[in-house]
Design a protein around this motif. Structure first.
Motif, PDB file in Angstrom:
ATOM      1  N   PRO A  85      -2.174  -5.267   2.803  1.00 34.43           N
ATOM      2  CA  PRO A  85      -1.470  -5.632   4.032  1.00 34.43           C
ATOM      3  C   PRO A  85      -1.826  -7.038   4.527  1.00 34.43           C
ATOM      4  CG  PRO A  85      -2.190  -3.367   4.154  1.00 34.43           C
ATOM      5  CD  PRO A  85      -2.811  -3.953   2.906  1.00 34.43           C
ATOM      6  N   GLU A  92      -1.230  -0.624   0.323  1.00 33.28           N
ATOM      7  CA  GLU A  92      -0.627  -1.766  -0.367  1.00 33.28           C
ATOM      8  C   GLU A  92       0.865  -1.830  -0.101  1.00 33.28           C
ATOM      9  OE1 GLU A  92      -3.082  -2.697  -4.335  1.00 33.28           O
ATOM     10  OE2 GLU A  92      -1.942  -0.842  -4.432  1.00 33.28           O
ATOM     11  N   ARG A  93       1.408  -3.040  -0.283  1.00 34.01           N
ATOM     12  CA  ARG A  93       2.842  -3.285  -0.236  1.00 34.01           C
ATOM     13  C   ARG A  93       3.257  -3.564  -1.676  1.00 34.01           C
ATOM     14  NH1 ARG A  93       1.111  -1.373   3.913  1.00 34.01           N
ATOM     15  NH2 ARG A  93       1.249  -2.396   5.924  1.00 34.01           N
ATOM     16  N   HIS A  94       4.321  -2.921  -2.144  1.00 30.64           N
ATOM     17  CA  HIS A  94       4.737  -3.015  -3.541  1.00 30.64           C
ATOM     18  C   HIS A  94       6.131  -3.627  -3.625  1.00 30.64           C
ATOM     19  CE1 HIS A  94       1.432  -0.236  -4.506  1.00 30.64           C
ATOM     20  NE2 HIS A  94       1.780   0.346  -3.379  1.00 30.64           N
ATOM     21  N   PHE A 129       6.335   0.379   1.006  1.00 31.78           N
ATOM     22  CA  PHE A 129       5.111   0.173   1.777  1.00 31.78           C
ATOM     23  C   PHE A 129       4.255   1.426   1.702  1.00 31.78           C
ATOM     24  CE2 PHE A 129       7.500  -2.936   4.737  1.00 31.78           C
ATOM     25  CZ  PHE A 129       7.433  -3.911   3.772  1.00 31.78           C
ATOM     26  N   TYR A 187      -0.026  -9.554   2.288  1.00 33.62           N
ATOM     27  CA  TYR A 187       1.405  -9.503   2.595  1.00 33.62           C
ATOM     28  C   TYR A 187       1.694 -10.273   3.893  1.00 33.62           C
ATOM     29  CZ  TYR A 187       5.934  -7.646   3.991  1.00 33.62           C
ATOM     30  OH  TYR A 187       7.226  -7.519   4.408  1.00 33.62           O
ATOM     31  N   ALA A 201      11.274  -3.174  -2.086  1.00 37.13           N
ATOM     32  CA  ALA A 201       9.936  -3.056  -1.519  1.00 37.13           C
ATOM     33  C   ALA A 201       9.622  -1.597  -1.224  1.00 37.13           C
ATOM     34  CB  ALA A 201       9.845  -3.867  -0.237  1.00 37.13           C
ATOM     35  N   SER A 227       1.790  -5.817  -6.293  1.00 34.63           N
ATOM     36  CA  SER A 227       1.172  -5.096  -5.180  1.00 34.63           C
ATOM     37  C   SER A 227       0.285  -6.038  -4.385  1.00 34.63           C
ATOM     38  CB  SER A 227       0.329  -3.923  -5.700  1.00 34.63           C
ATOM     39  OG  SER A 227       1.141  -3.018  -6.402  1.00 34.63           O
TER      40      SER A 227
END
Length: 58
Positions: A45, A27-29, A23, A48, A21, A42
Motif C-alpha cells: 500500500p 498488496e495492490r495487484h 486490492f 502504491y 487492478a 504487486s
C-alpha cells in the motif's frame, strides 16, 4: 484467496488496452487485461500510494 480484478471505468468503449487492478489486504495487484495469465505486478500500500502521488505530481 482469489483476487477480484477490475477495470477502470475509463476502460470502456474503444479503450481496450488497459490494466486491471485488485486490492488485497497487504498488496495492490495489477495485470494486463489482454493477458491475464501473464503475471502480475504487486505493490505494498505504501509503494502504491507513492506511485499514485508521483503520477499526480506530473
Amino acid at each position: 484467496m482469489e483476487l477480484k480484478f477490475f477495470k477502470s471505468s475509463y476502460s470502456e468503449g474503444a479503450h481496450t488496452d488497459c490494466v486491471e487492478a485488485a486490492f488485497g489486504e497487504q498488496e495492490r495487484h495489477f495485470r494486463d487485461s489482454k493477458n491475464p495469465d501473464g503475471g502480475t505486478l504487486s505493490l505494498s500500500p505504501a509503494a502504491y500510494s507513492a506511485f499514485i502521488g508521483a503520477l499526480k505530481a506530473e
